[in-house]
Motif scaffolding. Structure first.
Motif, PDB file in Angstrom:
ATOM      1  N   PHE A 101       3.916 -31.061  99.629  1.00 28.01           N
ATOM      2  CA  PHE A 101       4.378 -31.878 100.760  1.00 28.01           C
ATOM      3  C   PHE A 101       3.715 -31.407 102.049  1.00 28.01           C
ATOM      4  O   PHE A 101       3.242 -32.216 102.850  1.00 28.01           O
ATOM      5  N   ILE A 102       3.692 -30.104 102.253  1.00 22.14           N
ATOM      6  CA  ILE A 102       3.105 -29.540 103.473  1.00 22.14           C
ATOM      7  C   ILE A 102       1.627 -29.919 103.587  1.00 22.14           C
ATOM      8  O   ILE A 102       1.120 -30.195 104.681  1.00 22.14           O
ATOM      9  N   GLU A 103       0.933 -29.967 102.456  1.00 21.46           N
ATOM     10  CA  GLU A 103      -0.480 -30.352 102.468  1.00 21.46           C
ATOM     11  C   GLU A 103      -0.662 -31.811 102.847  1.00 21.46           C
ATOM     12  O   GLU A 103      -1.634 -32.188 103.499  1.00 21.46           O
ATOM     13  N   ARG A 104       0.282 -32.668 102.438  1.00 15.29           N
ATOM     14  CA  ARG A 104       0.142 -34.117 102.621  1.00 15.29           C
ATOM     15  C   ARG A 104       0.762 -34.625 103.920  1.00 15.29           C
ATOM     16  O   ARG A 104       0.331 -35.649 104.447  1.00 15.29           O
ATOM     17  N   ALA A 105       1.791 -33.952 104.406  1.00 13.89           N
ATOM     18  CA  ALA A 105       2.508 -34.432 105.595  1.00 13.89           C
ATOM     19  C   ALA A 105       1.655 -34.252 106.849  1.00 13.89           C
ATOM     20  O   ALA A 105       0.864 -33.316 106.939  1.00 13.89           O
TER      21      ALA A 105
ATOM     22  N   THR B  25       5.920 -36.880  93.837  1.00 11.87           N
ATOM     23  CA  THR B  25       7.108 -36.610  94.648  1.00 11.87           C
ATOM     24  C   THR B  25       6.723 -36.151  96.054  1.00 11.87           C
ATOM     25  O   THR B  25       7.308 -36.589  97.055  1.00 11.87           O
ATOM     26  N   ALA B  26       5.720 -35.271  96.141  1.00 11.16           N
ATOM     27  CA  ALA B  26       5.273 -34.768  97.447  1.00 11.16           C
ATOM     28  C   ALA B  26       4.674 -35.891  98.289  1.00 11.16           C
ATOM     29  O   ALA B  26       4.912 -35.972  99.499  1.00 11.16           O
ATOM     30  N   THR B  27       3.895 -36.772  97.654  1.00 14.80           N
ATOM     31  CA  THR B  27       3.289 -37.895  98.376  1.00 14.80           C
ATOM     32  C   THR B  27       4.357 -38.837  98.905  1.00 14.80           C
ATOM     33  O   THR B  27       4.285 -39.310 100.048  1.00 14.80           O
ATOM     34  N   GLN B  28       5.353 -39.128  98.099  1.00 13.82           N
ATOM     35  CA  GLN B  28       6.451 -39.991  98.547  1.00 13.82           C
ATOM     36  C   GLN B  28       7.184 -39.365  99.736  1.00 13.82           C
ATOM     37  O   GLN B  28       7.485 -40.043 100.723  1.00 13.82           O
ATOM     38  N   GLY B  29       7.464 -38.072  99.639  1.00 16.25           N
ATOM     39  CA  GLY B  29       8.158 -37.381 100.725  1.00 16.25           C
ATOM     40  C   GLY B  29       7.357 -37.366 102.008  1.00 16.25           C
ATOM     41  O   GLY B  29       7.898 -37.574 103.106  1.00 16.25           O
TER      42      GLY B  29
END
Length: 381
Positions: free
Chosen positions: A22-26, A252-256
């Motif tokens: 998530f941190i990488e994508r956000a 899940t991380a991309t959605q978040g």
């Protein structure tokens, strides 16, 4: 408590990996954004700012009130859009230096974008101000504003004026624009806005590369087009991630991350990884079968047909999920209202299934252009 079961699944490890992805994508919303709008008095800089931010004539009145820092100098206006975004409207950087406040000192240390505005016939003396601005900016966009002055003449005249400006300023590109009608006392029935779309698009593209586009676009009155971009980008990502071993973590991380981006776009507030990811179980409860298939499939090796099925499910669930979040945030409701989330998600889930059934695609990779599909989808909640 032991978080692992007989299958060897470690719940804590799974969510730790999701949080890391998530941190990488956000988006990194700790950054700041400084934009300088430089040009002579009466070159239409304020109108250009309003046009770039997609303001209406009524909303243009508000721009000067909200966050404006007045009484600094006669020719200098500092617009504090929020704690991270500053726009300076000035005839030249000398005016900014002359003001010499802590705000302008900090501003001059780093300007992300310089928008250099000229009008009328070419003036070679403007090159000095342009060169000065260039020394402080990561990128400069040069605008020939008020092109309506040439409307009654042969189109070749405007082309010649543009070529003269390019030659005198020693530049390759200039944006011809018209931003007429922001004066509330103006008697023209409709605003005359030309050339601003391409300028705005190129500015957003530059800021996207720096990870700062969301800082600016959240201040635009019309946010739906950027919401479409956030959702379309997420769909492309999850569609590909479904083919990766351990795909549940990445999806899940991309959605978040997409939820966090939409949240900032509409509220200007940063959603923590815990809060963004904490919303997802509400949707999972409404799509148990599909979610379980995706989760189980993510631990299997690549298997062709199953990968395509997983990609299709990941995209349809993600589209319904993000369309729900977008609808709730754009209407001013809270994404913490679980029953509202569930209800809208059920509606959008049905709609996604109907949409893809109408398209008749057996392979999700054969779908048409994503942004157009999402834009059409959001118009029919």
């Amino acid at each position: 408590m032991d978080n692992s079961d007989t299958t060897g699944f470690d719940e804590k490890s799974f969510f730790d990996r999701v949080a890391a992805q998530f941190i990488e994508r956000a988006p990194d919303l700790s950054k700041s954004l400084n934009i300088a709008i430089i040009g002579k008095v009466s070159s239409g800089k304020s109108s250009l700012i309003n046009a770039l931010l997609k303001r209406s004539r009524r909303q243009a009145l508000e721009l000067a009130k909200v966050g404006a820092i007045s009484g600094i100098t006669k020719n200098l206006t500092i617009l504090k859009l929020d704690d991270k975004v500053y726009l300076i409207d000035s005839p030249g950087l000398d005016d900014v230096r002359a003001e010499n406040s802590e705000i302008t000192k900090k501003f001059l240390k780093h300007i992300d974008i310089g928008i250099f505005v000229v009008t009328g016939s070419s003036d070679a003396s403007q090159k000095k101000n342009l060169d000065d601005l260039r020394q402080h900016c990561d990128s400069i966009f040069i605008v020939l504003n008020k092109i309506d002055e040439w409307d009654d003449l042969d189109p070749k005249v405007l082309n010649d004026i543009i070529d003269q400006w390019k030659n005198d300023l020693k530049i390759d590109k200039i944006y011809p624009t018209c931003t007429k009608g922001y004066d509330p006392k103006s008697r023209i029935p409709k605003m005359d806005i030309r050339g601003v779309y391409q300028l705005r698009s190129d500015i957003e593209e530059f800021l996207e590369k720096k990870g700062k586009d969301l800082l600016l676009v959240r201040h635009m009155t019309e946010k739906q087009s950027y919401a479409v971009k956030i959702i379309a980008t997420a769909l492309v990502a999850v569609g590909g991630e479904a083919f990766i071993p351990g795909s549940a973590v990445y999806i899940t991380a991309t959605q978040g991350a997409a939820i966090a981006s939409l949240y900032y776009l509409y509220t200007g507030k940063i959603l923590s990884p815990h809060a963004a990811l904490g919303i997802l179980p509400t949707f999972l409860a409404e799509s148990t079968g599909s979610s379980l298939f995706l989760f189980a499939k993510s631990f299997l090796p690549p298997t062709g047909i199953l990968d395509i099925a997983a990609s299709s499910i990941a995209i349809t669930i993600t589209l319904a999920l993000l369309a729900t979040v977008n609808h709730i945030l754009s209407s001013g409701a809270s994404i913490e209202e679980e029953e509202l989330l569930r209800s809208k998600f059920r509606t959008y889930r049905t709609q996604t299934e109907e949409t893809f059934r109408e398209l008749g695609c057996t392979d999700i990779r054969d779908l048409p252009e994503w942004s157009a599909l999402v834009a059409k989808f959001l118009k029919n909640p």
